[in-house]
Design a protein around this motif. Structure first.
Motif, short mmCIF file in Angstrom:
data_model
loop_
_atom_site.label_atom_id
_atom_site.label_comp_id
_atom_site.label_asym_id
_atom_site.label_seq_id
_atom_site.Cartn_x
_atom_site.Cartn_y
_atom_site.Cartn_z
N HIS A 414 -3.12 -4.54 93.97
CA HIS A 414 -3.33 -4.53 92.99
C HIS A 414 -4.95 -4.65 92.43
N GLU A 415 -5.90 -4.73 93.90
CA GLU A 415 -7.47 -4.61 93.09
C GLU A 415 -7.48 -2.73 93.25
N LEU A 416 -6.75 -1.88 94.00
CA LEU A 416 -6.64 -1.15 93.75
C LEU A 416 -6.04 -0.54 92.39
N ARG A 417 -5.16 -0.90 92.10
CA ARG A 417 -4.40 -0.64 90.57
C ARG A 417 -5.65 -0.90 89.04
N THR A 418 -6.52 -2.10 89.38
CA THR A 418 -7.37 -3.06 88.16
C THR A 418 -8.94 -1.94 88.59
N ALA A 419 -8.83 -1.10 89.67
CA ALA A 419 -9.66 0.08 89.90
C ALA A 419 -8.96 1.05 88.54
N VAL A 420 -7.96 2.03 89.01
CA VAL A 420 -7.53 3.22 88.30
C VAL A 420 -7.38 3.21 87.35
N GLY A 421 -6.40 2.01 87.14
CA GLY A 421 -5.17 2.13 86.05
C GLY A 421 -4.31 2.14 86.12
N ASP A 422 -3.37 1.69 85.42
CA ASP A 422 -1.77 1.72 85.88
C ASP A 422 -1.11 3.07 85.55
N ARG A 423 -1.76 3.81 85.17
CA ARG A 423 -0.96 5.34 84.80
C ARG A 423 -1.83 6.01 86.03
N LEU A 449 -5.47 10.11 99.29
CA LEU A 449 -4.61 10.37 98.33
C LEU A 449 -4.59 9.40 97.30
N ALA A 450 -5.53 8.37 97.47
CA ALA A 450 -6.08 7.15 96.04
C ALA A 450 -7.15 8.28 95.51
N SER A 454 -7.93 9.79 92.09
CA SER A 454 -8.95 8.92 90.77
C SER A 454 -9.68 9.78 90.06
N GLY A 455 -10.06 10.52 91.56
CA GLY A 455 -11.58 10.65 91.61
C GLY A 455 -13.01 9.98 91.52
N LYS A 456 -12.09 8.91 92.80
CA LYS A 456 -12.83 7.96 92.74
C LYS A 456 -13.70 7.54 94.07
N LEU A 461 -13.87 -0.96 97.83
CA LEU A 461 -12.93 -1.65 97.61
C LEU A 461 -11.37 -1.53 98.92
N PHE A 462 -11.07 -0.58 99.49
CA PHE A 462 -10.82 -0.53 100.49
C PHE A 462 -11.42 -1.57 102.30
#
Length: 475
Positions: A414-423, A449-450, A454-456, A461-462
């Motif tokens: 969920h933290e990853l989703r928040t950081a990179v956006g749903d798409r 991969l993430a 995402s280019g981030k 975070l991880f």
């Protein structure tokens, strides 16, 4: 805020109970096993695959491509007769190699139809073929065995493997129970196709993985023939036996469904199992095409087991599942079954993903949002068990099925989703399932991969959510 009413499942519902190669693989099997296992010495295959948590799980020196298991089980005496034929390829010169097998008596072993010497050493069946096998050579091992299979007891106290029931057996092998009923290269790093033929007393049903190819009854016994074409880790195999009501149908997407339900659980299970096609369609929409040609459920009446398991194509449940459990176990068909572990240390890639699938299902079907579920968990105090150890390195023993692996693993997603956006987030999930389909993955590969998608830079975070114990961000 109050925590979710049930947190997670579903392999070990003792978390706590009710809380809670037929395709080209992305990682070459020989390289994978060679990297994981101890360095080979001479012509002796290693007695384990080198897993840091289960050092004797699996074996070195060869890769199994196919298991052909022929079983005969008497439900009254609980006696099992078995013949296992393993088609394998040597990854080094082999004058001796091991198979994982616990408890059962071996009556004969051949390698390429020639009698081989064998001995027992704990959970290892040590096989010495008459002639050394050259590196790269395909060979066939046949093991005849018999006895009364009994489960192993895992570090969390739960039974694992061939578990007797009042009308048959509940067969669930995570993490080490496959060896209680067939000789195997028992680490998830080694995947194979399977044919499983099971003969049981007439009136009983024997359910295994994949597609039912046939059944026939003669002389008071019924034989069931199952075929699992896609590669499968040994712990995901089942041969569950009982008095079951069965149904079969094909979904609109062409998936062949087979359900087997104990009559004592039928009324409670029916409304949940009815949703299986829609759950699979929903998960396919999020994660990509369903990775197998078969699906279904085995709902047993096994109140002493205490968990369900994502056995490949056909999860087994110790009782009628609720909808969240159904979503969880079928999400594992992508995350855990098709994309398998390289090491048990990465178990969060299975359980965190399947738990987050529950959150997403709730969010998209009128329940709590994933954010609300996250917030309820984050509200737990710093001394709560949720923060006791990091999901990506839980440590051996009971911890691999503990709350941090499930719930904090889902929180990391969920933290990853928040950081990179749903798409981007959902593109990452689909790319992970597609890129490692029928193969294996590691935490490091998922992080790369993430970051690539995402280019981030997601290092912090991880590190915080997967590799650091304690509550992130304060008390």
């Amino acid at each position: 805020m109050t925590p979710p009413p049930r947190q997670p499942a579903r392999r070990r519902t003792t978390v706590p109970r009710r809380e809670a190669v037929l395709a080209a693989v992305p990682v070459a099997v020989a390289a994978l096993l060679g990297a994981a296992g101890p360095t080979a010495t001479g012509t002796t295959g290693a007695p384990g695959a080198g897993d840091p948590y289960f050092p004797l799980s699996g074996n070195g020196g060869y890769h199994v491509s196919h298991y052909d298991l022929t079983l005969r089980y008497d439900t009254a005496s609980r006696h099992l007769d078995g013949k296992a034929v393993l088609t394998a390829r040597a990854t080094q010169r082999l004058g001796r190699f091991d198979l994982d097998l616990e408890g059962l008596e071996v009556t004969g072993v051949t390698v390429d139809r020639t009698a081989a010497r064998f001995r027992r050493n704990g959970q290892e069946l040590v096989v010495t073929p008459r002639h050394t096998l050259g590196a790269g050579r395909e060979f066939r091992v046949t093991v005849a065995y018999a006895g009364t299979p009994t489960p192993v007891t895992d570090p969390d106290g739960s039974a694992d493997g061939w578990i007797p029931t009042d009308d048959g057996a509940f067969v669930a092998g995570e993490p080490q129970g496959a060896m209680t009923w067939f000789p195997a290269n028992g680490h998830p790093g080694d995947k194979a196709s399977y044919d499983i033929t099971i003969t049981v007393p007439e009136g009983r049903t024997a359910v295994a993985n994949g597609v039912l190819r046939g059944r026939h009854t003669a002389h008071g016994r019924t034989t069931f023939r199952w075929h699992q074409a896609e590669p499968m880790a040994a712990y995901l195999a089942t041969a569950t036996v009982g008095r079951f009501r069965t149904e079969s149908y094909t979904t609109a997407d062409g998936i062949r469904v087979y359900n087997a339900v104990d009559a004592r659980e039928a009324a409670a299970a029916a409304p949940v199992l009815k949703k299986l096609p829609s759950v699979l369609a929903w998960e396919s929409g999020l994660f990509g095409p369903y990775p197998f040609r078969a699906a279904g459920s085995v709902v047993d009446h096994a109140p002493d087991v205490g968990y369900a398991l994502e056995t490949q194509t056909r999860p087994v449940y110790d009782s009628a599942p609720d909808l969240g459990t159904l979503v969880h176990e079928n999400a594992h068909q992508w995350f855990g079954d098709s994309v398998s572990l390289t090491s048990w240390q990465d178990i969060w890639l299975n359980e965190g993903f399947a738990t987050y699938a529950e959150w997403l299902y709730s969010e998209q079907h009128g329940g709590d949002s994933a954010q609300k579920t996250f917030d309820a968990l984050y509200a737990r105090p710093a001394d709560d068990g949720l923060w006791a150890y990091p999901p990506a390195d839980p440590g051996s023993g009971a911890r691999i099925f503990g709350t941090p692996v499930y719930a904090r693993g889902a929180m990391a997603l969920h933290e990853l989703r928040t950081a990179v956006g749903d798409r981007t987030f959902f593109r990452v999930l689909r790319a992970w399932a597609a890129g490692h389909r029928a193969g294996h993955g590691t935490t490091a590969q998922f992080v790369r991969l993430a970051e690539r998608r995402s280019g981030k830079d997601l290092t912090g975070l991880f590190r915080t959510w997967l590799r650091t114990k304690g509550k992130p961000g304060g008390a």
